[in-house]
Design an enzyme around this catalytic site. Structure first.
Site, mmCIF file in Angstrom:
data_model
loop_
_atom_site.group_PDB
_atom_site.id
_atom_site.type_symbol
_atom_site.label_atom_id
_atom_site.label_comp_id
_atom_site.label_asym_id
_atom_site.label_seq_id
_atom_site.Cartn_x
_atom_site.Cartn_y
_atom_site.Cartn_z
ATOM 1 N N LYS A 22 0.284 -1.717 -0.227
ATOM 2 C CA LYS A 22 0.220 -0.267 0.307
ATOM 3 C C LYS A 22 1.211 1.142 -0.330
ATOM 4 C CE LYS A 22 -1.467 1.798 4.112
ATOM 5 N NZ LYS A 22 -1.430 2.708 4.555
ATOM 6 N N ASN A 23 1.414 1.721 0.586
ATOM 7 C CA ASN A 23 2.645 2.512 0.856
ATOM 8 C C ASN A 23 3.401 2.517 -0.315
ATOM 9 O OD1 ASN A 23 0.804 3.088 3.425
ATOM 10 N ND2 ASN A 23 2.813 2.686 4.817
ATOM 11 N N ARG A 94 -4.467 10.904 4.534
ATOM 12 C CA ARG A 94 -3.052 11.540 4.494
ATOM 13 C C ARG A 94 -2.453 11.626 3.496
ATOM 14 N NH1 ARG A 94 -2.019 14.321 8.727
ATOM 15 N NH2 ARG A 94 -0.372 14.704 8.010
ATOM 16 N N CYS A 118 -4.449 13.463 12.938
ATOM 17 C CA CYS A 118 -4.877 12.208 13.108
ATOM 18 C C CYS A 118 -4.565 10.829 13.965
ATOM 19 C CB CYS A 118 -4.245 11.444 11.846
ATOM 20 S SG CYS A 118 -3.193 10.444 12.062
ATOM 21 N N ARG A 123 0.890 14.489 13.242
ATOM 22 C CA ARG A 123 1.350 14.614 11.454
ATOM 23 C C ARG A 123 1.119 15.952 10.947
ATOM 24 N NH1 ARG A 123 -1.307 9.095 9.105
ATOM 25 N NH2 ARG A 123 1.251 9.073 7.665
ATOM 26 N N ASP A 311 5.389 1.138 11.545
ATOM 27 C CA ASP A 311 3.715 0.393 11.314
ATOM 28 C C ASP A 311 4.001 -0.676 12.447
ATOM 29 O OD1 ASP A 311 3.668 3.066 9.982
ATOM 30 O OD2 ASP A 311 3.561 2.255 8.118
ATOM 31 N N ARG A 403 -8.525 -1.100 5.083
ATOM 32 C CA ARG A 403 -7.277 0.459 4.481
ATOM 33 C C ARG A 403 -6.086 -0.311 4.055
ATOM 34 N NH1 ARG A 403 -7.509 6.114 7.574
ATOM 35 N NH2 ARG A 403 -6.432 6.311 5.744
HETATM 36 C C1 EPZ Z 1 4.447 7.483 6.247
HETATM 37 O O1 EPZ Z 1 4.341 8.586 6.430
HETATM 38 C C2 EPZ Z 1 3.595 5.914 6.204
HETATM 39 N N1 EPZ Z 1 2.274 6.089 4.693
HETATM 40 C C3 EPZ Z 1 3.309 5.784 7.582
HETATM 41 O O2 EPZ Z 1 2.263 4.360 7.167
HETATM 42 C C4 EPZ Z 1 4.033 5.190 8.463
HETATM 43 O O3 EPZ Z 1 4.181 5.590 9.796
HETATM 44 C C5 EPZ Z 1 5.277 6.757 8.533
HETATM 45 O O4 EPZ Z 1 5.947 7.047 7.174
HETATM 46 C C6 EPZ Z 1 6.715 6.241 8.711
HETATM 47 O O5 EPZ Z 1 7.162 5.409 8.233
HETATM 48 C C7 EPZ Z 1 2.606 5.963 3.813
HETATM 49 O O6 EPZ Z 1 3.480 5.850 3.587
HETATM 50 C C8 EPZ Z 1 1.136 6.821 3.319
HETATM 51 P P1 EPZ Z 1 6.414 10.706 8.038
HETATM 52 P P2 EPZ Z 1 4.106 9.791 6.971
HETATM 53 O O7 EPZ Z 1 6.526 11.403 7.327
HETATM 54 O O8 EPZ Z 1 5.306 9.375 5.240
HETATM 55 C C9 EPZ Z 1 5.910 14.187 11.067
HETATM 56 C C10 EPZ Z 1 0.300 3.083 7.991
HETATM 57 O O9 EPZ Z 1 0.260 2.721 8.656
HETATM 58 N N2 EPZ Z 1 6.390 14.591 10.373
HETATM 59 O O10 EPZ Z 1 7.435 9.760 7.553
HETATM 60 O O11 EPZ Z 1 2.935 11.180 6.913
HETATM 61 C C11 EPZ Z 1 4.776 13.180 11.453
HETATM 62 O O12 EPZ Z 1 4.467 13.559 12.103
HETATM 63 C C12 EPZ Z 1 1.203 4.913 7.727
HETATM 64 O O13 EPZ Z 1 0.606 1.993 6.962
HETATM 65 C C13 EPZ Z 1 6.294 16.409 10.171
HETATM 66 O O14 EPZ Z 1 6.501 16.439 11.535
HETATM 67 O O15 EPZ Z 1 5.452 9.598 7.796
HETATM 68 C C14 EPZ Z 1 5.695 11.831 11.994
HETATM 69 O O16 EPZ Z 1 6.002 12.297 13.384
HETATM 70 C C15 EPZ Z 1 0.866 5.659 8.665
HETATM 71 N N3 EPZ Z 1 6.938 17.324 9.597
HETATM 72 C C16 EPZ Z 1 7.449 11.463 11.567
HETATM 73 O O17 EPZ Z 1 7.964 13.451 11.287
HETATM 74 C C17 EPZ Z 1 6.232 16.775 7.966
HETATM 75 O O18 EPZ Z 1 6.090 17.614 7.181
HETATM 76 C C18 EPZ Z 1 7.139 10.889 10.431
HETATM 77 O O19 EPZ Z 1 6.774 11.232 9.595
HETATM 78 C C19 EPZ Z 1 5.808 15.267 8.147
HETATM 79 C C20 EPZ Z 1 5.935 14.714 8.420
#
Ligand code: EPZ
Length: 424
Positions: A22-23, A94, A118, A123, A311, A403
């Site tokens: 999915k991701n 998201r 969320c 996030r 995850d 999902r």
């Molecule tokens: C991706 O989310 C995945 N989603 C998530 O999978 C996964 O948990 C996550 O990466 C971490 O591996 C998809 O790929 C669609 P990040 P993403 O930006 O890209 C903070 C699942 O269950 N952050 O790496 O949104 C954020 O809040 C999902 O399949 C900021 O502060 O994650 C988090 O604490 C859930 N500002 C950390 O960084 C930003 O602009 C990492 O988030 C971006 C992120």
């Protein structure tokens, strides 16, 4: 709302084919916006999140041809009728924010709803927006939307991410493929899904160096073309079923799984008592076997790749609840990713939360209970607990599972689980 009923106690034994990730599929779908030519993705999982993003792309004007029998979808973005991503679709998922970079870089403007908070954390998308500004975009936040414009196109720049973000790396890598000149992304995410996206973008004509490292160097092109690409196998689905097998004292072959994507996970599973074997060849994958009652407690900390993935944290906690001894689980990626803890405790788990860490003291047995969870991975951790527990577990809010897990009940039932969906 549908529920899942599990009668626990059976070992998970057999073969489970691993679906496309999915991701990985979501950013790949968004990349179709970068070209007017068709992008065909195969091994696309049949999941709610994929349908949500396909709906969003369609409302932008992308022509979406689904060949579900072949798990293949073709996206043709020759004309974009609408550069606005509405709140109704973005709030559902998201990852919709991944259309921002591609639309902005190809069309010079985009209006994308801010996703909002969320269940697993606030996030924000500040890293995405700051990086687009560094590429020359003008960003305004208004009425819950990001209004981005770059009438003369984006310009390559050096961007150092203050911390690792999967989504920001994907969004900016896509945007940079059509920017003018060279972009360097420093402290980029190294997740296998990023490598998959970079491979597809390269097949579309993009120039990306440093794939798989934390520094990506992208030479912008005037145009990208169409391509065919196969979505990588889902490493989180793989880890989830590996943990279901280990928690029940079972033995499964996870067909098509790529062991190199899961080293941190298989290391921890081995440390806790499971036996992992890599099976080479077309019908191979990863085999995991474990003696019932043979698990011992281990400490684990979630980290960006190649560390242990957030995850799989909830699923690993379900398994460690049944281990011999204590385990310390530290969540470092999301501030609120312990929503499964109170539900696991209702099933008899012994867990103490201290900020970002959970101390899990193993118990001899869990007992079935009605449970519900607030996100995808928390829900599936309750399924694992239910499979290993004594008695009946009823998991509600199954839409979370839909999902991200293709044919979950079918795959588990084919390996001996007593599991069924109750449609309400
Ligand atoms: C991706 O989310 C995945 N989603 C998530 O999978 C996964 O948990 C996550 O990466 C971490 O591996 C998809 O790929 C669609 P990040 P993403 O930006 O890209 C903070 C699942 O269950 N952050 O790496 O949104 C954020 O809040 C999902 O399949 C900021 O502060 O994650 C988090 O604490 C859930 N500002 C950390 O960084 C930003 O602009 C990492 O988030 C971006 C992120």
């Amino acid at each position: 709302m549908d529920r899942i009923r599990i009668k626990g106690g059976n070992k998970i034994e057999g073969i489970i084919p691993i679906s496309g990730a999915k991701n990985a599929a979501l950013p790949l779908m968004a990349s179709s916006l970068l070209t007017e030519e068709p992008l065909t993705l195969s091994n696309v999982p049949n999941l709610e999140d994929i349908r949500t993003l396909a709906d969003l792309l369609e409302q932008h004007g992308v022509f979406v041809e689904r060949h579900l029998d072949k798990a293949e979808i073709t996206f043709t973005a020759c004309e974009i009728t609408n550069t606005r991503a509405p709140y109704d679709l973005v709030r559902k998922m998201r990852a919709s924010v991944l259309v921002l970079g591609p639309i902005l870089s190809r069309f010079g403007k985009a209006k994308v709803s801010l996703p909002g908070g969320c269940a697993i954390g606030t996030r924000p998308i500040d890293l995405h927006l700051k990086a687009l500004e560094l590429l020359g975009a003008d960003i305004v936040l208004e009425g819950g939307y990001v209004l981005a414009s770059a009438p003369c196109g984006l310009k390559g720049a050096d961007i150092t991410f203050p911390f690792v973000s999967v989504g920001a790396t994907e969004n900016i890598m896509m945007a940079a493929t059509l920017a003018d000149g060279e972009t360097r992304l420093i402290n980029a995410a190294r997740e296998p899904e990023i490598i998959d996206l970079a491979a597809c973008l390269t097949a579309m004509g993009a120039s990306i160096d440093g794939i798989g490292s934390d520094t990506l160097v992208i030479q912008g092109r005037k145009l990208l073309g169409g391509a065919r690409h196969t979505v990588m196998p889902d490493r989180i689905e793989t880890g989830t079923y590996a943990m279901a097998a280990a928690a029940t004292g079972g033995d499964v072959l996870l067909k098509g799984a790529q062991p190199e994507h899961l080293v941190a996970v298989t290391d921890k599973l081995t440390e806790s008592g499971a036996v992992i074997t890599e099976i080479p060849g077309e019908n191979g994958g990863v085999r995991i076997a474990c003696q019932r009652g043979g698990l011992v407690g281990v400490d684990v900390m979630t980290e960006p790749f190649p560390g242990f993935p957030t995850d799989l944290q909830a699923q690993f906690m379900a398994l460690l609840s049944l281990s011999d001894g204590a385990s310390m689980i530290t969540e470092q990626i999301f501030e609120n990713r312990f929503m499964h803890v109170p539900e696991l405790m209702r099933m008899g788990a012994n867990i103490n939360l201290h900020g970002g860490s959970a101390m899990v003291r193993g118990v001899k047995a869990l007992t079935g209970a009605p449970v519900m969870a607030t996100d995808l991975r928390a829900s599936v951790s309750l399924v694992i607990a239910g499979l290993a527990a004594e008695g009946e577990t009823l998991v509600s809010r199954v839409y979370h599972l839909d999902r991200g897990y293709e044919c979950l009940e079918k795959k588990l039932a084919s390996c001996g689980a007593e599991i069924e969906r109750i449609e309400d």
